[in-house]
Design a protein around this motif. Structure first.
Motif, PDB file in Angstrom:
ATOM      1  N   TYR A 127      -5.211   1.557   5.135  1.00 24.37           N
ATOM      2  CA  TYR A 127      -5.668   1.457   3.756  1.00 24.37           C
ATOM      3  C   TYR A 127      -6.858   0.507   3.701  1.00 24.37           C
ATOM      4  O   TYR A 127      -6.778  -0.618   4.196  1.00 24.37           O
ATOM      5  CB  TYR A 127      -4.551   0.952   2.837  1.00 24.37           C
ATOM      6  CG  TYR A 127      -3.441   1.962   2.703  1.00 24.37           C
ATOM      7  CD1 TYR A 127      -3.481   2.931   1.713  1.00 24.37           C
ATOM      8  CD2 TYR A 127      -2.374   1.976   3.590  1.00 24.37           C
ATOM      9  CE1 TYR A 127      -2.485   3.881   1.597  1.00 24.37           C
ATOM     10  CE2 TYR A 127      -1.371   2.927   3.486  1.00 24.37           C
ATOM     11  CZ  TYR A 127      -1.441   3.873   2.483  1.00 24.37           C
ATOM     12  OH  TYR A 127      -0.450   4.824   2.383  1.00 24.37           O
ATOM     13  N   HIS A 171      -6.085   2.235  -3.190  1.00 23.53           N
ATOM     14  CA  HIS A 171      -6.982   1.976  -2.069  1.00 23.53           C
ATOM     15  C   HIS A 171      -7.151   3.246  -1.235  1.00 23.53           C
ATOM     16  O   HIS A 171      -6.234   4.056  -1.128  1.00 23.53           O
ATOM     17  CB  HIS A 171      -6.436   0.841  -1.194  1.00 23.53           C
ATOM     18  CG  HIS A 171      -6.391  -0.458  -1.918  1.00 23.53           C
ATOM     19  ND1 HIS A 171      -5.210  -1.045  -2.301  1.00 23.53           N
ATOM     20  CD2 HIS A 171      -7.390  -1.250  -2.377  1.00 23.53           C
ATOM     21  CE1 HIS A 171      -5.486  -2.165  -2.952  1.00 23.53           C
ATOM     22  NE2 HIS A 171      -6.794  -2.311  -3.014  1.00 23.53           N
ATOM     23  N   THR A 172      -8.321   3.407  -0.647  1.00 26.45           N
ATOM     24  CA  THR A 172      -8.615   4.596   0.148  1.00 26.45           C
ATOM     25  C   THR A 172      -7.708   4.667   1.362  1.00 26.45           C
ATOM     26  O   THR A 172      -7.559   3.692   2.096  1.00 26.45           O
ATOM     27  CB  THR A 172     -10.089   4.585   0.612  1.00 26.45           C
ATOM     28  OG1 THR A 172     -10.918   4.560  -0.544  1.00 26.45           O
ATOM     29  CG2 THR A 172     -10.420   5.800   1.448  1.00 26.45           C
ATOM     30  N   HIS A 206      -9.076  -2.108   2.104  1.00 28.31           N
ATOM     31  CA  HIS A 206      -8.772  -3.129   1.106  1.00 28.31           C
ATOM     32  C   HIS A 206      -9.586  -4.378   1.416  1.00 28.31           C
ATOM     33  O   HIS A 206      -9.483  -4.927   2.509  1.00 28.31           O
ATOM     34  CB  HIS A 206      -7.269  -3.440   1.175  1.00 28.31           C
ATOM     35  CG  HIS A 206      -6.780  -4.364   0.130  1.00 28.31           C
ATOM     36  ND1 HIS A 206      -5.488  -4.813   0.101  1.00 28.31           N
ATOM     37  CD2 HIS A 206      -7.388  -4.947  -0.928  1.00 28.31           C
ATOM     38  CE1 HIS A 206      -5.319  -5.620  -0.932  1.00 28.31           C
ATOM     39  NE2 HIS A 206      -6.462  -5.716  -1.560  1.00 28.31           N
ATOM     40  N   ASP A 207     -10.402  -4.798   0.466  1.00 30.12           N
ATOM     41  CA  ASP A 207     -11.185  -6.034   0.594  1.00 30.12           C
ATOM     42  C   ASP A 207     -12.063  -6.053   1.847  1.00 30.12           C
ATOM     43  O   ASP A 207     -12.187  -7.079   2.512  1.00 30.12           O
ATOM     44  CB  ASP A 207     -10.275  -7.262   0.584  1.00 30.12           C
ATOM     45  CG  ASP A 207      -9.565  -7.455  -0.745  1.00 30.12           C
ATOM     46  OD1 ASP A 207     -10.085  -6.958  -1.762  1.00 30.12           O
ATOM     47  OD2 ASP A 207      -8.502  -8.101  -0.760  1.00 30.12           O
ATOM     48  N   HIS A 224       0.834  -1.195   0.000  1.00 32.14           N
ATOM     49  CA  HIS A 224       0.000   0.000   0.000  1.00 32.14           C
ATOM     50  C   HIS A 224       0.870   1.246   0.000  1.00 32.14           C
ATOM     51  O   HIS A 224       1.977   1.252   0.528  1.00 32.14           O
ATOM     52  CB  HIS A 224      -0.905   0.022   1.234  1.00 32.14           C
ATOM     53  CG  HIS A 224      -1.949  -1.036   1.211  1.00 32.14           C
ATOM     54  ND1 HIS A 224      -3.011  -1.022   0.330  1.00 32.14           N
ATOM     55  CD2 HIS A 224      -2.103  -2.154   1.963  1.00 32.14           C
ATOM     56  CE1 HIS A 224      -3.765  -2.075   0.545  1.00 32.14           C
ATOM     57  NE2 HIS A 224      -3.244  -2.781   1.524  1.00 32.14           N
TER      58      HIS A 224
END
Length: 98
Positions: free
Chosen positions: A32, A21-22, A34-35, A15
């Motif tokens: 971050y 990714h936010t 993620h998923d 990341h």
């Protein structure tokens, strides 16, 4: 509020600001999204970054939702909203401060 140390096993993705990714500011680091969960770098690996305990955001009258103006982040079985440098999550008629 503290974070648990739950290493995310076999997380090969690195990341960073341009990873797609936010980014979620969280105290002294950045998580971050993620998923459906949040990752933070720690000691050469990535941890699942989760709050410890229940921390209601007192005096938070704003109602988050679609079109509220705050970025949403899918987080497990619910949606968190990024607001004033932290995440808000709906819980039992109030907003928790992650």
């Amino acid at each position: 509020m503290t974070t648990l140390h739950l290493e995310h096993a076999s997380h090969a993705h690195i990341h960073g600001p341009a990873c797609g990714h936010t980014q979620v500011p969280h105290g002294d680091h950045v998580d971050y999204a993620h998923d459906g969960h949040l990752h933070r770098e720690h000691g050469g690996h990535w941890d699942e970054c989760e709050p410890d305990g229940h921390a209601p955001h007192e005096g938070h009258d704003h109602r988050h939702g679609e079109g509220c103006g705050h970025e949403s982040v899918l987080h497990g079985d619910h949606v968190d909203y990024l607001h004033d440098g932290h995440r808000h999550a709906p819980h039992d008629g109030h907003w928790d401060d992650h």
